[in-house]
Structure formats: structure tokens, C-alpha cells
Design an enzyme around this catalytic site. Sequence first.
Site, PDB file in Angstrom:
ATOM      1  N   HIS A  40       0.826  -1.110   0.015  1.00 46.81           N
ATOM      2  CA  HIS A  40      -0.078  -0.096  -0.117  1.00 46.81           C
ATOM      3  C   HIS A  40       0.857   1.400   0.090  1.00 46.81           C
ATOM      4  O   HIS A  40       1.950   1.331   0.705  1.00 46.81           O
ATOM      5  CB  HIS A  40      -0.984  -0.023   1.175  1.00 46.81           C
ATOM      6  CG  HIS A  40      -1.697  -1.351   1.434  1.00 46.81           C
ATOM      7  ND1 HIS A  40      -2.553  -1.850   0.569  1.00 46.81           N
ATOM      8  CD2 HIS A  40      -1.523  -2.476   2.322  1.00 46.81           C
ATOM      9  CE1 HIS A  40      -3.035  -2.863   0.909  1.00 46.81           C
ATOM     10  NE2 HIS A  40      -2.824  -3.154   2.141  1.00 46.81           N
ATOM     11  N   GLU A  90      -1.710  -0.631   8.220  1.00 46.91           N
ATOM     12  CA  GLU A  90      -2.621  -1.650   8.999  1.00 46.91           C
ATOM     13  C   GLU A  90      -2.117  -2.553   9.935  1.00 46.91           C
ATOM     14  O   GLU A  90      -0.856  -2.539  10.173  1.00 46.91           O
ATOM     15  CB  GLU A  90      -3.426  -2.454   7.792  1.00 46.91           C
ATOM     16  CG  GLU A  90      -2.406  -3.214   6.994  1.00 46.91           C
ATOM     17  CD  GLU A  90      -3.164  -3.539   5.768  1.00 46.91           C
ATOM     18  OE1 GLU A  90      -4.047  -3.540   5.397  1.00 46.91           O
ATOM     19  OE2 GLU A  90      -2.278  -4.767   5.096  1.00 46.91           O
ATOM     20  N   HIS A 122       3.591  -7.535   1.167  1.00 46.40           N
ATOM     21  CA  HIS A 122       2.917  -8.744   2.107  1.00 46.40           C
ATOM     22  C   HIS A 122       1.914  -9.431   1.545  1.00 46.40           C
ATOM     23  O   HIS A 122       1.345  -9.193   0.421  1.00 46.40           O
ATOM     24  CB  HIS A 122       2.205  -7.927   3.497  1.00 46.40           C
ATOM     25  CG  HIS A 122       1.026  -6.882   3.041  1.00 46.40           C
ATOM     26  ND1 HIS A 122       1.371  -5.588   2.646  1.00 46.40           N
ATOM     27  CD2 HIS A 122      -0.073  -6.929   2.955  1.00 46.40           C
ATOM     28  CE1 HIS A 122       0.351  -5.189   2.427  1.00 46.40           C
ATOM     29  NE2 HIS A 122      -0.590  -5.789   2.474  1.00 46.40           N
ATOM     30  N   ARG A 161      -1.322  -4.477  -6.223  1.00 42.84           N
ATOM     31  CA  ARG A 161      -1.130  -6.043  -6.545  1.00 42.84           C
ATOM     32  C   ARG A 161       0.066  -6.150  -7.632  1.00 42.84           C
ATOM     33  O   ARG A 161       0.280  -5.804  -8.522  1.00 42.84           O
ATOM     34  CB  ARG A 161      -2.249  -6.476  -7.140  1.00 42.84           C
ATOM     35  CG  ARG A 161      -2.303  -7.950  -7.123  1.00 42.84           C
ATOM     36  CD  ARG A 161      -3.617  -8.751  -7.922  1.00 42.84           C
ATOM     37  NE  ARG A 161      -4.913  -8.108  -7.125  1.00 42.84           N
ATOM     38  CZ  ARG A 161      -5.994  -7.551  -7.739  1.00 42.84           C
ATOM     39  NH1 ARG A 161      -5.957  -7.198  -8.691  1.00 42.84           N
ATOM     40  NH2 ARG A 161      -6.840  -7.131  -6.852  1.00 42.84           N
TER      41      ARG A 161
END
Length: 322
Positions: A103, A120, A178, A198
Site C-alpha cells: 500500500h 494496517e 505482504h 497488487r
Amino acid sequence: MSLYPLKFTPILKERLWGGTKLKDVLHKPSTSDITGESWELSAVKGDVSIVENGPFAGTSLQELINLHKGKLLGDAVYKRFGTDFPILIKFIDAKQDLSIQLHPNDKLAKERHDSFGKTEMWYVMDADPGAKLIVGFNKEVTKGEYQDSLAQNTLLDLLNYEEVAKGDTFFINTGKIHAIGGGVLLAEIQQTSDVTYRVFDFNRKDKNGQLRELHTDLALDAIDYTKKDDFKVDYPREKDLTHKMVHCPYFKTDVLSLTKDMTRDIANRDSFTILMCVEGAASVETEFGAVVLNKGETTLVPALTKTLTLKTTASTLLEVTI
């Protein structure tokens, strides 16, 4: 009409990699065998949570924020974020491996997508034997080496794999490559953002037989190529105390593993409080009302709340504030 502890209707998302644990284990109202995500508390455009309990039932989170501002959010939170709710809360069931992704940080996300970045954290609620997460690289990598690995289909050789068990917690800062592995059920707390780059998807095809879009070029300047061991969170496991888990500029998460009732003075918090029940059940009681949380349920406690009582004989709760 006074605010009170709010529960919201889950927003369920089918995913290529999803399964049935959200339905079977957390009792979400799913009829699908590929439900990957339950968005518990969201102000993402197009996916805004709707209250399901009490007098505000049927009202959206955004409407409540617009109406009650600091009383719901906390004056300090409202001053910082205005009417943009800063947190997105999810439960995720990965039957298969998720795509390898990352991200962007706040600066890139604002420039490219007019969005927050996406820092996150994950709390593992359940994991099949041998289940793993991918978090970061297993060595220092240059941008050139990374690009070569994509061209040669060897990216997986550069990644760090972590076998996980119930209770394991991970902090995923922006830029860190991740993926959640198959067999993992987890709670996710993140900035309000749906921006994901992605970079590898195991050459899988979607239900229409198409390869899913990759964001190779966008990711190049967003990736942190350094090897860091800063992701696994070590936190105390003693019962009936509040323990710091992740405190970062975007959210603070503590864990409460309870075997008896607990009452807390939160009058000076100046922030809303989110409680996620990740094990057992508890009654959340305030001067403005109460809700029962079973495993897999979430409540938003308004900032004007002064006293919080948790009544339980066995539960684990994640408590999120700003």
C-alpha cells in the site's frame, strides 16, 4: 437523540481467495462460499456502514458523523480529520493465498488517488496448521533485483514467510510487501483506504477467466526494498489487564483478555472507541446504553462516553482509538 454504543450491518465482500469461515465461525450473514471480507466499520465511498441497533438503525456512519461531529469522533479527532472517518475495520478469511501486494504512503496516495495511505495491522484469530503470512523481503533488495524477479517469475524467492498461530499480531506499515496466506482468519485494523497495489497473483484468473490487474509500475516507487524485522508485535498476554499492542500515528490498538468484569474511566480520551470481539463474548455497557458483542462482532463507542464497563467471564477484545 443521544448517541450510544453502535453496531453496524456487516458489508460482505466476495473474493477469489475467500472461504466460509466468516459464515461458519463468525456467523456472518453470507450465502457464498468465497466470502473473503466482512467490513465491520467503514466510511469508504460506496461502502459506508449502516447502523443496525437502537434508534439510529438505518442511519449511515457518515450521516452520524455529519450530525454529531466531535461528540461521536472526539473533538481532537474531528479537528484532525473533519468528517472523514479515519479507520476501516475488517474480518478477513483467506481460504487461499491473497495476492502479493503493498500500500502507498499518505503522500503518494493523496497525489495519485486523493486517498489516505494504508497503514494496517493484523490480529490472527485462527490459523490452520502450517498457515503462513508473507511480510517483507528475506534480504536487502534493490529496485533492479525486484524488477528482475518479476520478469523471471522468481519474486516468491525474495519474500519472508512467517508461520502463524492464534493471537499473533503484525504491523504492516506502508510500502511493506505482504500477503495473507491460505488458512488464516484475522481481524484487520487500517487507515480508511481501499488503495492496494497488487504485484503478483500466482497467475490466477477471476470468475470471467481474466487475469487480475497488476499494478507493477505504480508499485515501483511505493515499495520499501529494505529488509526489516519490525512487523511482528510482541505484547503481554496477562489476563484482566489492558495491554498496548500497536500505537502508531493513525490508530492505537490495545488488547484486553478478560476473565471477569472491568470498568474503565474514558472521560479524557477525546476519541471514539472501537471494540472488536475476537474471542468469547462480552456486554459493553455505558451511561448511554449497552450492546452485547459475540466473537466476530464490533461496536463503535461514541467519544462523549465517560465510563465503559465490560461484563464477561471469558473474552478477548481489541480496543481501537485515535
